[in-house]
Design an enzyme around this catalytic site. Structure first.
Site, PDB file in Angstrom:
ATOM      1  N   ASP A  63      49.112  42.118  30.781  1.00 38.73           N
ATOM      2  CA  ASP A  63      48.449  43.352  30.416  1.00 38.73           C
ATOM      3  C   ASP A  63      47.118  43.083  29.714  1.00 38.73           C
ATOM      4  O   ASP A  63      47.081  42.494  28.639  1.00 38.73           O
ATOM      5  CB  ASP A  63      49.400  44.129  29.486  1.00 38.73           C
ATOM      6  CG  ASP A  63      48.874  45.508  29.187  1.00 38.73           C
ATOM      7  OD1 ASP A  63      48.764  46.280  30.141  1.00 38.73           O
ATOM      8  OD2 ASP A  63      48.568  45.796  28.024  1.00 38.73           O
ATOM      9  N   THR A  96      43.233  48.766  32.463  1.00 38.88           N
ATOM     10  CA  THR A  96      42.449  48.078  31.434  1.00 38.88           C
ATOM     11  C   THR A  96      41.715  46.870  32.002  1.00 38.88           C
ATOM     12  O   THR A  96      40.538  46.675  31.723  1.00 38.88           O
ATOM     13  CB  THR A  96      43.335  47.604  30.275  1.00 38.88           C
ATOM     14  OG1 THR A  96      44.453  46.917  30.806  1.00 38.88           O
ATOM     15  CG2 THR A  96      43.824  48.767  29.461  1.00 38.88           C
ATOM     16  N   THR A  97      42.422  46.074  32.799  1.00 42.32           N
ATOM     17  CA  THR A  97      41.779  44.881  33.337  1.00 42.32           C
ATOM     18  C   THR A  97      40.632  45.287  34.251  1.00 42.32           C
ATOM     19  O   THR A  97      39.530  44.730  34.168  1.00 42.32           O
ATOM     20  CB  THR A  97      42.796  44.021  34.104  1.00 42.32           C
ATOM     21  OG1 THR A  97      43.992  43.944  33.330  1.00 42.32           O
ATOM     22  CG2 THR A  97      42.276  42.626  34.348  1.00 42.32           C
ATOM     23  N   ASP A 391      53.425  51.544  29.905  1.00 47.34           N
ATOM     24  CA  ASP A 391      52.297  51.835  30.796  1.00 47.34           C
ATOM     25  C   ASP A 391      52.739  52.751  31.925  1.00 47.34           C
ATOM     26  O   ASP A 391      52.067  53.729  32.246  1.00 47.34           O
ATOM     27  CB  ASP A 391      51.730  50.538  31.399  1.00 47.34           C
ATOM     28  CG  ASP A 391      50.978  49.712  30.372  1.00 47.34           C
ATOM     29  OD1 ASP A 391      50.842  50.183  29.226  1.00 47.34           O
ATOM     30  OD2 ASP A 391      50.531  48.600  30.715  1.00 47.34           O
TER      31      ASP A 391
HETATM   32  N1  LIG Z   1      50.326  45.865  46.451  1.00 47.37           N
HETATM   33  C1  LIG Z   1      49.054  45.915  46.087  1.00 47.37           C
HETATM   34  N2  LIG Z   1      48.106  45.359  46.877  1.00 47.37           N
HETATM   35  C2  LIG Z   1      46.810  45.385  46.509  1.00 47.37           C
HETATM   36  N3  LIG Z   1      46.357  45.911  45.381  1.00 47.37           N
HETATM   37  C3  LIG Z   1      47.241  46.482  44.555  1.00 47.37           C
HETATM   38  C4  LIG Z   1      48.634  46.507  44.860  1.00 47.37           C
HETATM   39  N4  LIG Z   1      49.285  47.120  43.839  1.00 47.37           N
HETATM   40  C5  LIG Z   1      48.330  47.459  42.934  1.00 47.37           C
HETATM   41  N5  LIG Z   1      47.106  47.091  43.359  1.00 47.37           N
HETATM   42  C6  LIG Z   1      45.811  47.256  42.678  1.00 47.37           C
HETATM   43  O1  LIG Z   1      45.741  46.384  41.557  1.00 47.37           O
HETATM   44  C7  LIG Z   1      44.832  46.934  40.596  1.00 47.37           C
HETATM   45  C8  LIG Z   1      45.466  46.977  39.229  1.00 47.37           C
HETATM   46  O2  LIG Z   1      45.802  45.696  38.794  1.00 47.37           O
HETATM   47  P1  LIG Z   1      46.362  45.434  37.338  1.00 47.37           P
HETATM   48  O3  LIG Z   1      46.616  43.978  37.223  1.00 47.37           O
HETATM   49  O4  LIG Z   1      47.479  46.344  37.075  1.00 47.37           O
HETATM   50  O5  LIG Z   1      45.134  45.756  36.416  1.00 47.37           O
HETATM   51  P2  LIG Z   1      44.797  47.002  35.497  1.00 47.37           P
HETATM   52  O6  LIG Z   1      44.964  46.491  34.109  1.00 47.37           O
HETATM   53  O7  LIG Z   1      43.371  47.312  35.809  1.00 47.37           O
HETATM   54  O8  LIG Z   1      45.722  48.113  35.830  1.00 47.37           O
HETATM   55  C9  LIG Z   1      44.520  48.337  41.060  1.00 47.37           C
HETATM   56  O9  LIG Z   1      43.237  48.351  41.644  1.00 47.37           O
HETATM   57  C10 LIG Z   1      45.598  48.609  42.086  1.00 47.37           C
HETATM   58  O10 LIG Z   1      45.199  49.557  43.065  1.00 47.37           O
END
Ligand SMILES: Nc1ncnc2c1ncn2[C@@H]1O[C@H](COP(=O)(O)OP(=O)(O)O)[C@@H](O)[C@H]1O
Ligand SMILES: [Mg+2]
Length: 532
Positions: A63, A96-97, A391
């Site tokens: 996170d 957040t990321t 979250d």
């Molecule tokens: N199965 C998937 N394949 C590709 N991208 C994905 C998948 N699941 C989630 N995402 C994308 O990953 C990103 C979020 O990554 P995450 O590590 O949760 O970071 P954040 O802290 O920004 O939420 C989003 O752009 C989301 O649409």
């Protein structure tokens, strides 16, 4: 580090100062370093980070907000990036990321323009781009029914991807959706969700699959005496904030009692007071008592005799939750207790669940409440589950409140990037360059998600771009299944607010860094260059 001819000293001697481009570049580098440090955690295949604090405590997390919160960051520009993550986390619980990585990329792209374009033109261009992005988001948003559980589960699933409890994600998705829907209030057509009505109990030991949601409140306590009823149906419930025992006189009483009759009389008097207290609880009609403080043994006996289910030393937080959910008022003086102070529910009972006793309060009358019992092998696992679930709860509640979503998996960023590039052409001037940079910066999201999954990010972004050009507006990638698809149909979806806020806060942070051209710092205060 004076740049003028003859310095006029207006600052204390131990002040460090950097100006102009030097200050700007220093800030940009610090901010980029923050973005770089969490980039590898972005997306479902992102890696976890292990954080060890000075006490040796370990946190393992994916996170962004958690990682940045725990880093000991001193550079002011870097701190601004951390604030971006914090705001994003508070408002949305997710994204957040992405926000930080995008801010870093916006700054990196602006570095190439510095020297050629004035920073105020860059920030203006970024702002123009953001305004356009908001318009595009509005055009692209997808409306769904807030009761569409399948869509809500997809939203929870997208928010949970990449978190380490992969194997048991489905349980958490279900729990997140069911919990939020259970506590959703609808008043005059307006949806209201207060996540405080969801309580979590963490317990290490056992397996993640034992994690469960209970409709109602659960507290980690036992009833005071075994001779009390173990289950009470349709009870009125009293909540007491003071101890249930004979009041101490304050003076260490060594009363000179010589006659045993006097002792008896003294004890009898004490008992009478306690019995009166218990009588007032019974007479007002309460059959369950939650007491924040201690209940003494004599009182317990009387309560048991009166058929009252009583729990002592209940946590302050639980007392608050109980009052709210049951519609009870805490009472501090039992002689004043009125029936209006009592709360109500369907049942209160005690149950033994994998190694501990719990008191279950079900069917609360005033506010719906749920409790999630989180289980996992070790405390690190349970902690990360809690963070992830929080979250997911936040994200699902945003989705229920707004019932609009946007495509994830890079689809949104690729589409925005294309549209912005077209828009830039219509703007002309130097702002055009800034808007184009913004358009390119957005691609960092799909590129990084793909790279983190061991794929070729550049190739993928190219492929997505050409499909978007051909009209596949929601075309994104699923790096778990290794497919390119319509992200909405494929269920990789995020609440509107998460995406909107992530872009807004990224731009805000980048622009804030870009506007600074002078760093004045007292010595030792910050981590900027400390040459003379
Ligand atoms: N199965 C998937 N394949 C590709 N991208 C994905 C998948 N699941 C989630 N995402 C994308 O990953 C990103 C979020 O990554 P995450 O590590 O949760 O970071 P954040 O802290 O920004 O939420 C989003 O752009 C989301 O649409
Ligand atoms: Mg996320």
């Amino acid at each position: 580090m004076y740049s003028g001819n003859q310095p006029i000293i207006i600052l204390q001697k131990n002040t460090v100062r950097e100006r102009g481009e030097e200050a700007l570049i220093d800030n940009i580098n610090a901010a980029k370093a923050i973005a770089d440090s969490i980039r590898s955690t972005l997306g479902p295949k992102g890696m976890d980070k292990m954080m060890v604090d000075d006490k040796g405590d370990v946190i393992i997390t994916n996170d962004g907000a958690t990682i940045l919160k725990d880093l000991d960051i001193v550079h002011p520009a870097a701190k601004m990036m951390v604030e971006v993550a914090e705001t994003q986390d508070e408002v949305c619980g997710d994204g957040t990321t992405s926000a930080v990585v995008l801010a870093g990329e916006l700054l990196k792209r602006s570095e190439d323009m510095i020297g050629r374009i004035h920073t105020s033109t860059i920030t203006r261009g970024y702002r123009m781009a953001t305004d356009k992005v908001i318009e595009y988001l509005d055009e692209m948003k997808y409306q769904f029914s807030e009761k569409d559980k399948k869509m809500l589960k997809n939203i929870a699933k997208t928010a949970l991807t990449g978190k380490s409890m992969e194997a048991n994600k489905e349980i958490l998705e279900d729990i997140a959706v069911e919990s939020v829907l259970s506590i959703t209030d609808e008043e005059k057509g307006k949806i209201h969700i207060d996540l405080d009505n969801i309580k979590m109990i963490k317990k290490a030991g056992g397996s993640m699959s034992d994690t469960a949601m209970v409709d109602g409140l659960v507290i980690e306590k036992e009833r005071a005496l075994e001779s009390m009823p173990s289950k009470v149906d349709k009870p009125k419930v009293a909540v007491l904030s003071s101890p249930l025992k004979q009041k101490k006189t304050g003076v260490k009483a060594s009363i000179g009692i010589k006659d045993p009759k006097q002792i008896e009389k003294f004890l009898a008097q004490e008992e009478t007071t306690i019995r009166k207290m218990v009588d007032s609880i019974r007479d007002v009609g309460a059959r369950v008592l939650f007491c924040e403080k201690e209940i003494d043994e004599v009182a317990m006996e009387y309560l048991a005799k009166a058929g009252i289910f009583a729990v002592e030393k209940v946590d302050e937080d639980d007392i608050k939750l109980l009052c709210r959910a049951l519609g009870a008022q805490t009472v501090s003086n039992l002689s004043d207790i009125r029936s209006a102070d009592l709360g109500e529910c369907d049942t209160v009972y005690q149950k033994y669940v994998s190694g501990s006793y719990y008191v279950f309060i079900k069917g609360t009358k005033t506010k719906k409440a749920v409790t999630i019992l989180l289980r996992g092998g070790t405390i690190h696992v349970v902690d990360e589950m809690e963070r992830s679930l929080k979250d997911a709860l936040k994200v699902v509640s945003l989705a229920v409140e707004e019932n609009t979503l946007l495509p994830g998996g890079g689809a949104l960023e690729v589409e925005l990037s294309l549209r912005l590039r077209d828009y830039a052409g219509t703007v002309g001037g130097r702002e055009q360059l800034a808007i184009e940079s913004f358009a390119n910066a957005l691609q960092i999201i799909p590129k990084t998600i793909a790279n983190n999954a061991g794929l070729n990010g550049l190739d993928l972004v190219m492929e997505l771009t050409s499909r978007h050009k051909a009209g596949e507006t929601n075309c994104g990638m699923d790096v778990e299944r290794g497919e390119i698809q319509d992200s909405i149909e494929g269920g990789i979806v995020e609440p509107y607010k998460v995406k909107e806020q992530a872009i807004k806060s990224a731009v805000e942070a980048a622009n804030m860094v870009l506007r600074i051209d002078d760093i004045i710092a007292s010595r030792g205060g910050v981590g900027i260059a400390d040459e003379e």
